[in-house]
Design an enzyme around this catalytic site. Structure first.
Site, PDB file in Angstrom:
ATOM      1  N   GLU A 125      16.175  47.733  48.904  1.00  0.00           N
ATOM      2  CA  GLU A 125      16.059  46.366  48.388  1.00  0.00           C
ATOM      3  C   GLU A 125      16.610  45.354  49.384  1.00  0.00           C
ATOM      4  O   GLU A 125      17.698  45.530  49.935  1.00  0.00           O
ATOM      5  CB  GLU A 125      16.810  46.190  47.069  1.00  0.00           C
ATOM      6  N   ASP A 183      34.345  43.777  50.934  1.00  0.00           N
ATOM      7  CA  ASP A 183      34.212  42.331  51.152  1.00  0.00           C
ATOM      8  C   ASP A 183      35.596  41.708  51.001  1.00  0.00           C
ATOM      9  O   ASP A 183      36.240  41.854  49.956  1.00  0.00           O
ATOM     10  CB  ASP A 183      33.241  41.749  50.112  1.00  0.00           C
ATOM     11  N   ASP A 207      37.628  38.037  51.542  1.00  0.00           N
ATOM     12  CA  ASP A 207      37.555  36.596  51.803  1.00  0.00           C
ATOM     13  C   ASP A 207      38.949  36.022  51.970  1.00  0.00           C
ATOM     14  O   ASP A 207      39.847  36.296  51.159  1.00  0.00           O
ATOM     15  CB  ASP A 207      36.867  35.862  50.643  1.00  0.00           C
ATOM     16  N   CYS A 216      41.450  29.082  60.268  1.00  0.00           N
ATOM     17  CA  CYS A 216      41.874  28.732  61.620  1.00  0.00           C
ATOM     18  C   CYS A 216      42.577  29.933  62.225  1.00  0.00           C
ATOM     19  O   CYS A 216      42.750  30.974  61.577  1.00  0.00           O
ATOM     20  CB  CYS A 216      42.792  27.504  61.608  1.00  0.00           C
ATOM     21  N   SER A 227      31.784  37.342  58.332  1.00  0.00           N
ATOM     22  CA  SER A 227      30.914  36.828  57.273  1.00  0.00           C
ATOM     23  C   SER A 227      30.226  35.515  57.637  1.00  0.00           C
ATOM     24  O   SER A 227      29.355  35.052  56.910  1.00  0.00           O
ATOM     25  CB  SER A 227      31.712  36.637  55.982  1.00  0.00           C
ATOM     26  N   GLY A 228      30.638  34.896  58.740  1.00  0.00           N
ATOM     27  CA  GLY A 228      30.049  33.631  59.145  1.00  0.00           C
ATOM     28  C   GLY A 228      30.866  32.417  58.763  1.00  0.00           C
ATOM     29  O   GLY A 228      30.618  31.308  59.246  1.00  0.00           O
ATOM     30  N   GLY A 280      35.536  35.215  56.055  1.00  0.00           N
ATOM     31  CA  GLY A 280      35.998  36.568  55.789  1.00  0.00           C
ATOM     32  C   GLY A 280      35.296  37.617  56.618  1.00  0.00           C
ATOM     33  O   GLY A 280      34.628  37.317  57.612  1.00  0.00           O
ATOM     34  N   VAL A 281      35.452  38.872  56.184  1.00  0.00           N
ATOM     35  CA  VAL A 281      34.868  40.004  56.890  1.00  0.00           C
ATOM     36  C   VAL A 281      34.228  40.953  55.887  1.00  0.00           C
ATOM     37  O   VAL A 281      34.635  41.040  54.723  1.00  0.00           O
ATOM     38  CB  VAL A 281      35.922  40.770  57.727  1.00  0.00           C
ATOM     39  N   LEU A 307      24.776  43.773  46.249  1.00  0.00           N
ATOM     40  CA  LEU A 307      24.211  43.404  47.539  1.00  0.00           C
ATOM     41  C   LEU A 307      25.278  42.786  48.440  1.00  0.00           C
ATOM     42  O   LEU A 307      26.270  42.242  47.957  1.00  0.00           O
ATOM     43  CB  LEU A 307      23.062  42.411  47.365  1.00  0.00           C
ATOM     44  N   HIS A 367      25.304  31.532  58.948  1.00  0.00           N
ATOM     45  CA  HIS A 367      25.806  30.764  57.812  1.00  0.00           C
ATOM     46  C   HIS A 367      25.301  29.326  57.913  1.00  0.00           C
ATOM     47  O   HIS A 367      25.530  28.652  58.919  1.00  0.00           O
ATOM     48  CB  HIS A 367      27.335  30.780  57.799  1.00  0.00           C
TER      49      HIS A 367
END
Length: 445
Positions: A69, A137, A139, A156, A188-189, A192-193, A346, A354
């Site tokens: 998907e 995930d 954040d 930062c 993540s853009g 986060g990672v 997902l 981003h």
């Protein structure tokens, strides 16, 4: 661009100089079209999602790729779920046609997710996820109660070490405690990672097994009503937590303590509230009240040493544990548990852009994560400017080779994708041979 493209109107891809960041979203639709056309690693991403099933080996599952998907988020938050594609070229065409603002990757289902309604909801063709990478995930906005330089989606270099800690702690445990090998960390853009664990045994975990692994990492409780927001049970720390504490305390004392001014006059009460013995907390409070120094960093370091000495002076395990709890509370990874627990959750695809920051979701080498700078990752405007000024493309050269994204794609291919596919092919061959041998044995050959 190639010489031929330049002669045949390749200049059409040139864009104006990047606009200010506050206008990044306004220019995004036009720029993302160019990005998907020239820079997004379509072939490599499809090879990853195929896990070796795109070859000619008799053990290849030709339906595997088409049961994955994908979800596209288009302009104006139009959401397209349960998209599936039979081939690399079909997926690439869909991405270029739709130019999604975000691509999310879901599980591999028992049947083609785009045709799920055509199948009966009973029997062998029931629509259910059968494989999905084990994902994490994290954040930085979930750390807003312990960082003071930024809040929300802002980040930062003062607070980013919190993400570095998370990568180091979780990556080490996934490899050493669980034996996983093929692990991809991705920025993540924005804030986060993400972590993708891609070993076969990880992809085939059921929800209960995923929950057990997620719970293994659960230390932060996040209860705003309690003074202690971590749960460190037992008379001694678990070996995983001991190993993690060595990382946490190092970053806490050398970076975060001073960068976040955690024991400044305005903030030390938050830490004193976590000391279980009120007499110790009161004694420290008395020392610190009115005791100001010209160098604010010295205050944080000196006061932390005083706190450790006072807590270590009494022979109660509760007080000794207080120091550990403070460090864990301020630094331990805060995982989105629900993302890790469920196969059908997902997660944003690597190499997306981003739309609000224009930053590419590039892979992070966990061995070099101390060097990663989220404010210096390739941006959409920078990449297109690099293409514009890169000159003619040499024969056999990829466009991204001449941009700041080249290093990220090479890392993805050489350090993650190639070893993963090698492992997949070896497993496929071993499984095929074992089945053949079993078949021979059944006939008594």
């Amino acid at each position: 661009m190639t010489k031929e493209e330049a002669e045949n109107g390749g200049d059409d891809m040139l864009i104006d100089d990047p606009e200010p960041q506050d206008k990044e979203l306004e220019a995004f639709p036009d720029r993302i079209k160019l990005y998907y056309g020239w820079l997004f690693p379509h072939a490599d991403m499809s090879k990853w999602m195929s896990y070796g099933n795109d070859g000619k080996h008799p053990a290849c599952d030709q339906s595997y790729f088409g049961r994955r998907e994908y979800s596209f988020t288009l302009e104006n938050d139009i959401y397209m779920r349960f998209q599936s594609y039979k081939s690399t070229s079909e997926l690439e065409k869909a991405i270029k046609d739709h130019c999604p603002f975000k691509i999310d990757i879901g599980p591999v289902y028992s049947v083609d997710p785009a045709k799920r309604h055509a199948y009966s909801q009973s029997g062998d063709n029931i629509f259910t996820p059968v494989e999905k990478e084990l994902v994490f995930d994290i954040d930085i906005s979930d750390y807003d109660d312990v960082r003071y330089c930024c809040s929300g989606a802002d980040v930062c270099l003062e607070c980013w070490p919190l993400m570095t800690i998370a990568i180091k702690v979780i990556d080490t445990s996934l490899r050493d405690d669980f034996g996983f090998v093929h692990i991809l960390w991705v920025y993540s853009g924005r804030r986060g990672v993400h972590c993708w664990v891609c070993d076969t045994k990880a992809r085939r975990l059921n929800n209960e097994q995923r929950s057990a692994i997620a719970e293994y990492f659960r230390v932060y409780k996040g209860n705003s009503n309690s003074k202690s927001k971590v749960s460190l049970v037992g008379p001694a720390l678990h070996p995983f937590l001991v190993r993690s504490y060595n990382v946490l305390s190092d970053y806490f004392e050398k970076k975060l303590l001073c960068s976040q001014q955690l024991l400044s006059d305005e903030r030390y009460e938050n830490i004193l509230d976590m000391i279980s013995d009120e007499s110790v907390a009161s004694e420290l409070r008395g020392k610190w009240q009115g005791n100001r120094r010209s160098n604010a960093n010295d205050i944080n370091i000196v006061r932390w040493e005083q706190l450790k000495q006072h807590c270590g002076r009494k022979k109660t395990s509760g007080l000794r544990r207080c120091v550990e709890e403070i460090v864990f509370c301020y630094t331990y990874p805060r995982i989105d548990m629900e993302v890790s627990k469920h196969m059908n959750h997902l997660l944003k695809s690597p190499f997306c852009v981003h739309p609000k920051t224009g930053r590419v979701c590039v892979p992070i080498n966990p061995n070099l994560c101390d060097e990663f700078d989220p404010t210096n990752v390739p941006t959409l405007s920078k990449l297109l400017r690099e293409i514009n000024t890169g000159g003619l493309q040499a024969e056999g050269e990829k466009v991204w080779d001449r941009t700041s994204m080249g290093k990220s794609i090479r890392y993805f291919k050489e350090s993650f994708l190639q070893p993963l596919l090698k492992s997949c092919k070896e497993e496929m061959e071993a499984s095929y041979n074992a089945k053949n041998q079993q078949l021979k044995n059944s006939f008594g050959w």
